[in-house]
Write a protein that holds these residues in place. Structure first.
Motif, PDB file in Angstrom:
ATOM      1  N   ASP A  31      -5.662   9.123 -11.624  1.00 24.51           N
ATOM      2  CA  ASP A  31      -4.991   9.731 -12.769  1.00 24.51           C
ATOM      3  C   ASP A  31      -4.813   8.752 -13.921  1.00 24.51           C
ATOM      4  O   ASP A  31      -4.026   8.984 -14.818  1.00 24.51           O
ATOM      5  N   LYS A  32      -5.566   7.672 -13.889  1.00 23.76           N
ATOM      6  CA  LYS A  32      -5.525   6.620 -14.906  1.00 23.76           C
ATOM      7  C   LYS A  32      -4.163   5.939 -14.993  1.00 23.76           C
ATOM      8  O   LYS A  32      -3.874   5.257 -15.956  1.00 23.76           O
ATOM      9  N   ALA A  33      -3.322   6.157 -14.009  1.00 23.81           N
ATOM     10  CA  ALA A  33      -2.048   5.440 -13.955  1.00 23.81           C
ATOM     11  C   ALA A  33      -2.323   4.031 -13.451  1.00 23.81           C
ATOM     12  O   ALA A  33      -3.336   3.769 -12.820  1.00 23.81           O
ATOM     13  N   SER A  34      -1.404   3.133 -13.727  1.00 26.30           N
ATOM     14  CA  SER A  34      -1.574   1.774 -13.230  1.00 26.30           C
ATOM     15  C   SER A  34      -1.536   1.785 -11.709  1.00 26.30           C
ATOM     16  O   SER A  34      -0.725   2.467 -11.107  1.00 26.30           O
ATOM     17  N   ARG A  35      -2.428   1.038 -11.122  1.00 26.81           N
ATOM     18  CA  ARG A  35      -2.465   0.904  -9.666  1.00 26.81           C
ATOM     19  C   ARG A  35      -2.731  -0.540  -9.311  1.00 26.81           C
ATOM     20  O   ARG A  35      -3.543  -1.195  -9.959  1.00 26.81           O
ATOM     21  N   LEU A  36      -2.063  -0.985  -8.280  1.00 24.73           N
ATOM     22  CA  LEU A  36      -2.377  -2.299  -7.719  1.00 24.73           C
ATOM     23  C   LEU A  36      -3.638  -2.108  -6.894  1.00 24.73           C
ATOM     24  O   LEU A  36      -3.676  -1.263  -6.016  1.00 24.73           O
ATOM     25  N   LEU A  37      -4.672  -2.859  -7.194  1.00 25.21           N
ATOM     26  CA  LEU A  37      -5.932  -2.666  -6.488  1.00 25.21           C
ATOM     27  C   LEU A  37      -6.141  -3.642  -5.346  1.00 25.21           C
ATOM     28  O   LEU A  37      -6.583  -3.262  -4.286  1.00 25.21           O
ATOM     29  N   VAL A  38      -5.856  -4.898  -5.554  1.00 24.02           N
ATOM     30  CA  VAL A  38      -6.268  -5.907  -4.583  1.00 24.02           C
ATOM     31  C   VAL A  38      -5.176  -6.953  -4.388  1.00 24.02           C
ATOM     32  O   VAL A  38      -4.542  -7.375  -5.347  1.00 24.02           O
ATOM     33  N   VAL A  39      -4.983  -7.344  -3.146  1.00 27.57           N
ATOM     34  CA  VAL A  39      -4.200  -8.534  -2.820  1.00 27.57           C
ATOM     35  C   VAL A  39      -5.139  -9.427  -2.029  1.00 27.57           C
ATOM     36  O   VAL A  39      -5.648  -9.038  -0.986  1.00 27.57           O
ATOM     37  N   GLU A  40      -5.397 -10.605  -2.550  1.00 31.69           N
ATOM     38  CA  GLU A  40      -6.310 -11.539  -1.900  1.00 31.69           C
ATOM     39  C   GLU A  40      -5.590 -12.854  -1.638  1.00 31.69           C
ATOM     40  O   GLU A  40      -4.735 -13.262  -2.414  1.00 31.69           O
ATOM     41  N   GLN A  41      -6.004 -13.490  -0.574  1.00 31.05           N
ATOM     42  CA  GLN A  41      -5.495 -14.833  -0.313  1.00 31.05           C
ATOM     43  C   GLN A  41      -6.355 -15.813  -1.100  1.00 31.05           C
ATOM     44  O   GLN A  41      -7.585 -15.694  -1.115  1.00 31.05           O
ATOM     45  N   ASP A  42      -5.714 -16.747  -1.767  1.00 34.52           N
ATOM     46  CA  ASP A  42      -6.437 -17.755  -2.537  1.00 34.52           C
ATOM     47  C   ASP A  42      -7.314 -18.561  -1.597  1.00 34.52           C
ATOM     48  O   ASP A  42      -6.915 -18.908  -0.495  1.00 34.52           O
ATOM     49  N   ARG A  43      -8.526 -18.867  -2.022  1.00 39.71           N
ATOM     50  CA  ARG A  43      -9.473 -19.590  -1.165  1.00 39.71           C
ATOM     51  C   ARG A  43      -9.112 -21.057  -0.990  1.00 39.71           C
ATOM     52  O   ARG A  43      -9.482 -21.681  -0.010  1.00 39.71           O
ATOM     53  N   GLN A  44      -8.391 -21.611  -1.942  1.00 40.47           N
ATOM     54  CA  GLN A  44      -8.086 -23.037  -1.893  1.00 40.47           C
ATOM     55  C   GLN A  44      -6.698 -23.333  -1.333  1.00 40.47           C
ATOM     56  O   GLN A  44      -6.485 -24.361  -0.711  1.00 40.47           O
ATOM     57  N   VAL A  45      -5.750 -22.447  -1.579  1.00 39.91           N
ATOM     58  CA  VAL A  45      -4.376 -22.664  -1.123  1.00 39.91           C
ATOM     59  C   VAL A  45      -3.966 -21.453  -0.294  1.00 39.91           C
ATOM     60  O   VAL A  45      -3.783 -20.363  -0.818  1.00 39.91           O
TER      61      VAL A  45
ATOM     62  N   ARG B 189       0.840  -1.206   0.000  1.00 39.51           N
ATOM     63  CA  ARG B 189       0.000   0.000   0.000  1.00 39.51           C
ATOM     64  C   ARG B 189       0.871   1.250   0.000  1.00 39.51           C
ATOM     65  O   ARG B 189       0.626   2.185  -0.766  1.00 39.51           O
ATOM     66  N   ASP B 190       1.889   1.256   0.827  1.00 45.75           N
ATOM     67  CA  ASP B 190       2.788   2.411   0.873  1.00 45.75           C
ATOM     68  C   ASP B 190       3.537   2.600  -0.438  1.00 45.75           C
ATOM     69  O   ASP B 190       3.733   3.711  -0.904  1.00 45.75           O
ATOM     70  N   ARG B 191       3.956   1.518  -1.033  1.00 46.10           N
ATOM     71  CA  ARG B 191       4.800   1.593  -2.224  1.00 46.10           C
ATOM     72  C   ARG B 191       4.011   1.776  -3.523  1.00 46.10           C
ATOM     73  O   ARG B 191       4.434   2.498  -4.408  1.00 46.10           O
ATOM     74  N   TYR B 192       2.861   1.103  -3.628  1.00 44.54           N
ATOM     75  CA  TYR B 192       2.155   1.056  -4.912  1.00 44.54           C
ATOM     76  C   TYR B 192       0.717   1.569  -4.886  1.00 44.54           C
ATOM     77  O   TYR B 192       0.030   1.493  -5.898  1.00 44.54           O
ATOM     78  N   GLY B 193       0.250   2.038  -3.762  1.00 46.06           N
ATOM     79  CA  GLY B 193      -1.116   2.540  -3.737  1.00 46.06           C
ATOM     80  C   GLY B 193      -2.155   1.445  -3.690  1.00 46.06           C
ATOM     81  O   GLY B 193      -3.207   1.552  -4.301  1.00 46.06           O
ATOM     82  N   LEU B 194      -1.857   0.398  -2.967  1.00 51.39           N
ATOM     83  CA  LEU B 194      -2.778  -0.725  -2.834  1.00 51.39           C
ATOM     84  C   LEU B 194      -4.138  -0.250  -2.354  1.00 51.39           C
ATOM     85  O   LEU B 194      -4.239   0.516  -1.412  1.00 51.39           O
TER      86      LEU B 194
ATOM     87  N   GLN C 117       6.325  -5.191 -12.078  1.00 55.81           N
ATOM     88  CA  GLN C 117       7.159  -4.404 -11.158  1.00 55.81           C
ATOM     89  C   GLN C 117       6.925  -4.838  -9.720  1.00 55.81           C
ATOM     90  O   GLN C 117       7.870  -4.989  -8.938  1.00 55.81           O
ATOM     91  N   VAL C 118       5.660  -5.018  -9.371  1.00 58.32           N
ATOM     92  CA  VAL C 118       5.326  -5.457  -8.015  1.00 58.32           C
ATOM     93  C   VAL C 118       5.953  -6.829  -7.755  1.00 58.32           C
ATOM     94  O   VAL C 118       6.567  -7.057  -6.714  1.00 58.32           O
ATOM     95  N   LEU C 119       5.798  -7.730  -8.705  1.00 57.96           N
ATOM     96  CA  LEU C 119       6.363  -9.068  -8.575  1.00 57.96           C
ATOM     97  C   LEU C 119       7.876  -9.013  -8.391  1.00 57.96           C
ATOM     98  O   LEU C 119       8.429  -9.672  -7.509  1.00 57.96           O
ATOM     99  N   ALA C 120       8.551  -8.220  -9.210  1.00 59.25           N
ATOM    100  CA  ALA C 120      10.009  -8.109  -9.100  1.00 59.25           C
ATOM    101  C   ALA C 120      10.406  -7.583  -7.724  1.00 59.25           C
ATOM    102  O   ALA C 120      11.341  -8.105  -7.094  1.00 59.25           O
ATOM    103  N   TRP C 121       9.709  -6.575  -7.225  1.00 52.19           N
ATOM    104  CA  TRP C 121      10.026  -6.015  -5.908  1.00 52.19           C
ATOM    105  C   TRP C 121       9.790  -7.056  -4.814  1.00 52.19           C
ATOM    106  O   TRP C 121      10.620  -7.227  -3.915  1.00 52.19           O
ATOM    107  N   ILE C 122       8.653  -7.763  -4.892  1.00 49.74           N
ATOM    108  CA  ILE C 122       8.346  -8.779  -3.882  1.00 49.74           C
ATOM    109  C   ILE C 122       9.397  -9.889  -3.905  1.00 49.74           C
ATOM    110  O   ILE C 122       9.862 -10.338  -2.855  1.00 49.74           O
ATOM    111  N   MET C 123       9.780 -10.319  -5.087  1.00 49.97           N
ATOM    112  CA  MET C 123      10.754 -11.412  -5.193  1.00 49.97           C
ATOM    113  C   MET C 123      12.099 -11.017  -4.578  1.00 49.97           C
ATOM    114  O   MET C 123      12.694 -11.799  -3.840  1.00 49.97           O
TER     115      MET C 123
END
Length: 172
Positions: A23-37, A12-17, A59-65
């Motif tokens: 401003d129509k810029a890309s935004r990460l909207l949701v992080v959800e836990q998978d219901r099955q795993v 949220r701090d880094r990407y506006g979760l 970009q988010v994936l690269a930062w998380i990794m």
């Protein structure tokens, strides 16, 4: 879980979760836990174009990794250091057991024999506990139970342009 909340707050701090794209810029909207795993997280983003949303997720994936790899390596090094110290402690207990010698005989009187038995009993209990902790740590460091975050599915675009949800999955 607490780790997921911590990741969510950092994202949220880094990407506006969780924010709508004003401003129509890309935004990460949701992080959800998978219901099955339980260990799988689903990320969704929107962007001014599908490709911009995909780039945002990459970009988010690269930062998380990178972040998770650094954390994983740090924790693993700390556990390996603890295991090495524990093995040194086990060796010390074994040497103490050898030094106490047989508890009966050897010119010992009854009091000395009782003390030797007591000391050996305490050392054997300590050795048993240390060996159990060693087994736990060794198992925890094995590839079956200890592995870094990995990508299960790369960010992709839906086959039909139905909406902004572009998921990718990671295991934390």
């Amino acid at each position: 879980s607490g780790a997921d909340l911590h990741l969510e707050l950092r994202l949220r701090d880094r990407y506006g979760l969780g924010r709508e794209p004003g401003d129509k810029a890309s935004r990460l909207l949701v992080v959800e836990q998978d219901r099955q795993v339980e260990q799988v997280l689903v990320f969704k983003a929107v962007g001014s174009t599908p490709e911009s949303a995909r780039q945002q997720l990459q970009q988010v994936l690269a930062w998380i990794m990178v972040d998770h790899q650094q954390r994983y390596e740090g924790l693993r090094r700390a556990q390996e250091k603890h295991l090495a110290g524990l093995r040194t402690h086990i060796d010390l207990i074994r040497k103490q057991l050898e030094q106490t010698g047989p508890p009966i005989g050897g010119g010992r009187d009854r009091t000395e024999t009782m003390m030797a038995l007591l000391v050996q009993g305490q050392l054997r209990i300590a050795l048993s506990d240390a060996l159990a902790r060693e087994n736990q740590l060794t198992l925890g460091l094995s590839d079956s139970f200890s592995y870094p975050t990995r990508v299960i599915q790369e960010p992709d675009l839906p086959a039909a342009a139905a909406g902004p949800g572009l998921p990718f999955f990671i295991v934390s």
